[in-house]
Design a protein around this motif. Sequence first.
Motif, mmCIF file in Angstrom:
data_model
loop_
_atom_site.group_PDB
_atom_site.id
_atom_site.type_symbol
_atom_site.label_atom_id
_atom_site.label_comp_id
_atom_site.label_asym_id
_atom_site.label_seq_id
_atom_site.Cartn_x
_atom_site.Cartn_y
_atom_site.Cartn_z
ATOM 1 N N GLU A 178 -27.427 -52.114 5.799
ATOM 2 C CA GLU A 178 -27.597 -53.774 5.131
ATOM 3 C C GLU A 178 -26.909 -54.549 6.032
ATOM 4 O OE1 GLU A 178 -26.273 -53.906 0.884
ATOM 5 O OE2 GLU A 178 -24.948 -52.226 1.207
ATOM 6 N N ILE A 179 -27.698 -55.683 5.947
ATOM 7 C CA ILE A 179 -26.572 -56.187 5.840
ATOM 8 C C ILE A 179 -25.815 -57.267 5.029
ATOM 9 C CG2 ILE A 179 -27.292 -59.338 7.518
ATOM 10 C CD1 ILE A 179 -29.843 -57.820 8.748
ATOM 11 N N LYS A 180 -24.774 -58.050 5.272
ATOM 12 C CA LYS A 180 -24.223 -58.461 3.925
ATOM 13 C C LYS A 180 -22.693 -58.757 4.290
ATOM 14 C CE LYS A 180 -22.071 -54.780 1.626
ATOM 15 N NZ LYS A 180 -22.378 -53.870 0.284
ATOM 16 N N ASN A 181 -22.047 -59.727 3.772
ATOM 17 C CA ASN A 181 -21.140 -60.524 4.491
ATOM 18 C C ASN A 181 -19.544 -59.974 3.577
ATOM 19 O OD1 ASN A 181 -18.363 -61.908 3.635
ATOM 20 N ND2 ASN A 181 -19.603 -63.397 4.561
#
Length: 191
Positions: A178-181
């Motif tokens: 997933e794309i996240k900080n």
Amino acid sequence: MEATESYLESVKKQFLYYKMLSEKAMGQLEPEQLFIAINEDTNSIATIVKHISGNMLSRWTDFLTTDGEKEWRNRDAEFENDLQSKEEVLAVWNKGWDCFLNALEILKPEQLSQIIYIRNEGHTVIEAINRQLAHYPYHVGQIVFYAKQLKKGDWESLSIPKNKSGNYNAEKFAKEKEIKNFTDDELKKLK
């Protein structure tokens, strides 16, 4: 989301992460440990807090229209500890962070390229933020390291515990990509 908006969201999360690291480190200490300095060349955690707060108040008060090194700032006095209690340390800490985080909150993406001044040297707003993204975590590292030393082994890890990297990585790779900080999970854990 455009890049400048994404940048602002990312740096806000990173600063909150470093703020929480410091608070969790200080929270493990006895109140009197905040004031220990091991020698004349070492600052206590309370003194580091006073300096960070002084920097934040100077840099981020009216930052778009006035120089970041305010005439009213007395940087040298930040290194003379006159704080007497944990409550005073936390009040000073929160005053600085509130000023800084409020300044970030009101920023608009189009203002990131605006020139502001720190000690008469021009920076874009993004450069000024990046400057602090190096400066504040530098002092957060000092706080965490010092707190860990003061605890003398009775330390609750604030990151991946020693000899637990394999478990940590297994947990991360067991999840879907997933794309996240990177701070998203860490901020949840530290709350």
